[in-house]
Scaffold this motif. Structure first.
Motif, PDB file in Angstrom:
ATOM      1  N   ALA A  59       0.833  -1.203   0.000  1.00  0.00           N
ATOM      2  CA  ALA A  59       0.000   0.000   0.000  1.00  0.00           C
ATOM      3  C   ALA A  59       0.870   1.257   0.000  1.00  0.00           C
ATOM      4  O   ALA A  59       0.586   2.221  -0.718  1.00  0.00           O
ATOM      5  CB  ALA A  59      -0.942  -0.002   1.198  1.00  0.00           C
ATOM      6  N   ASP A  60       1.944   1.233   0.793  1.00  0.00           N
ATOM      7  CA  ASP A  60       2.861   2.364   0.855  1.00  0.00           C
ATOM      8  C   ASP A  60       3.535   2.574  -0.499  1.00  0.00           C
ATOM      9  O   ASP A  60       3.673   3.709  -0.970  1.00  0.00           O
ATOM     10  CB  ASP A  60       3.908   2.127   1.939  1.00  0.00           C
ATOM     11  N   PHE A  61       3.928   1.489  -1.145  1.00  0.00           N
ATOM     12  CA  PHE A  61       4.581   1.562  -2.448  1.00  0.00           C
ATOM     13  C   PHE A  61       3.644   2.144  -3.505  1.00  0.00           C
ATOM     14  O   PHE A  61       4.025   3.031  -4.270  1.00  0.00           O
ATOM     15  CB  PHE A  61       5.064   0.173  -2.862  1.00  0.00           C
ATOM     16  N   LEU A  62       2.409   1.673  -3.533  1.00  0.00           N
ATOM     17  CA  LEU A  62       1.446   2.182  -4.508  1.00  0.00           C
ATOM     18  C   LEU A  62       1.116   3.651  -4.252  1.00  0.00           C
ATOM     19  O   LEU A  62       0.996   4.443  -5.194  1.00  0.00           O
ATOM     20  CB  LEU A  62       0.183   1.331  -4.499  1.00  0.00           C
ATOM     21  N   ASN A  63       1.007   4.032  -2.993  1.00  0.00           N
ATOM     22  CA  ASN A  63       0.786   5.436  -2.635  1.00  0.00           C
ATOM     23  C   ASN A  63       1.983   6.280  -3.069  1.00  0.00           C
ATOM     24  O   ASN A  63       1.824   7.385  -3.602  1.00  0.00           O
ATOM     25  CB  ASN A  63       0.546   5.560  -1.128  1.00  0.00           C
ATOM     26  N   TYR A  64       3.173   5.747  -2.865  1.00  0.00           N
ATOM     27  CA  TYR A  64       4.402   6.422  -3.267  1.00  0.00           C
ATOM     28  C   TYR A  64       4.414   6.667  -4.782  1.00  0.00           C
ATOM     29  O   TYR A  64       4.715   7.773  -5.235  1.00  0.00           O
ATOM     30  CB  TYR A  64       5.608   5.574  -2.852  1.00  0.00           C
ATOM     31  N   LEU A  65       4.055   5.638  -5.546  1.00  0.00           N
ATOM     32  CA  LEU A  65       4.026   5.782  -7.006  1.00  0.00           C
ATOM     33  C   LEU A  65       2.996   6.819  -7.441  1.00  0.00           C
ATOM     34  O   LEU A  65       3.238   7.578  -8.384  1.00  0.00           O
ATOM     35  CB  LEU A  65       3.743   4.435  -7.669  1.00  0.00           C
ATOM     36  N   ASP A  66       1.853   6.866  -6.761  1.00  0.00           N
ATOM     37  CA  ASP A  66       0.834   7.874  -7.075  1.00  0.00           C
ATOM     38  C   ASP A  66       1.372   9.279  -6.848  1.00  0.00           C
ATOM     39  O   ASP A  66       1.148  10.181  -7.659  1.00  0.00           O
ATOM     40  CB  ASP A  66      -0.426   7.661  -6.233  1.00  0.00           C
ATOM     41  N   GLN A  67       2.084   9.469  -5.745  1.00  0.00           N
ATOM     42  CA  GLN A  67       2.640  10.788  -5.439  1.00  0.00           C
ATOM     43  C   GLN A  67       3.727  11.173  -6.447  1.00  0.00           C
ATOM     44  O   GLN A  67       3.818  12.331  -6.853  1.00  0.00           O
ATOM     45  CB  GLN A  67       3.189  10.817  -4.018  1.00  0.00           C
ATOM     46  N   LEU A  68       4.530  10.200  -6.844  1.00  0.00           N
ATOM     47  CA  LEU A  68       5.552  10.466  -7.866  1.00  0.00           C
ATOM     48  C   LEU A  68       4.912  10.863  -9.189  1.00  0.00           C
ATOM     49  O   LEU A  68       5.416  11.747  -9.881  1.00  0.00           O
ATOM     50  CB  LEU A  68       6.410   9.226  -8.104  1.00  0.00           C
TER      51      LEU A  68
END
Length: 192
Positions: A59-68
């Motif tokens: 979940a953190d990784f997918l959120n990170y990719l969204d922010q990027l």
């Protein structure tokens, strides 16, 4: 008067629409099973599939990719502005200066600022992200040196060389970031 009458008729249809709709259609919409026919007769097959729960790291990784993804818009604007400006001469110096001043540096500054606001929860992802920030900030410094090099009527070759060195150093950090992020994504089971 006529407007309120039309409005009340429309509202009546909207409100009564739920009352007159057949109940069977709602039940069928809620049922995700499929009926198939076999030699033995009809058979009901459950076609619902539950998606697996994401782990905290996923979940953190997918959120990170969204922010990027949100921040990358500014990076793209900056690089698009500089497209075709790789070789600087006295004749295109002013054009490059204006591109750096008006578009590239402001957008890349916004990009770097947004990167600094991204705070992944996972310690490993934080370390990987730090390389992106370091590389991007170093490239921004290189762009600023390039701007300084072309700000006068003659190109300052020494400052331009310093700027290009900074940009190359930043690029190496960003390449390291991409390798580490790809390995991290593979570890989580995502292709990158």
């Amino acid at each position: 008067m006529k407007k309120s009458w039309v409005l009340s008729i429309i509202m009546s249809f909207v409100l009564l629409g739920g009352v007159f709709a057949p109940a069977g259609s709602y039940a069928a919409a809620a049922d995700d099973s499929t009926t198939t026919y076999s030699e033995d007769g009809y058979e009901e097959v459950d076609t619902t599939q539950e998606e697996p729960e994401l782990t905290a790291d996923e979940a953190d990784f997918l959120n990170y990719l969204d922010q990027l993804d949100i921040a990358s818009v500014y990076e793209e604007k900056a690089f698009n502005a500089l497209a075709g400006s790789s070789y600087i001469t006295s004749s295109n110096r002013k054009s490059v200066f204006l591109k750096l001043t008006n578009t590239a540096i402001p957008n890349y500054t916004k990009y770097v600022s947004m990167l600094k606001l991204i705070k992944p929860q996972n310690a490993e992802l934080q370390k990987i992200h730090a390389n992106l920030i370091k590389g991007s900030y170093t490239q921004l410094e290189g762009f600023q040196l390039a701007k300084k090099a072309v700000s006068k009527t003659t190109v300052n070759s020494a400052v331009l060389k310093q700027g290009n060195t900074k940009i190359d150093t930043g690029k190496k950090n960003i390449e390291k970031y991409h390798k580490e992020l790809s390995a991290y994504a593979d570890k989580l089971g995502y292709e990158f």
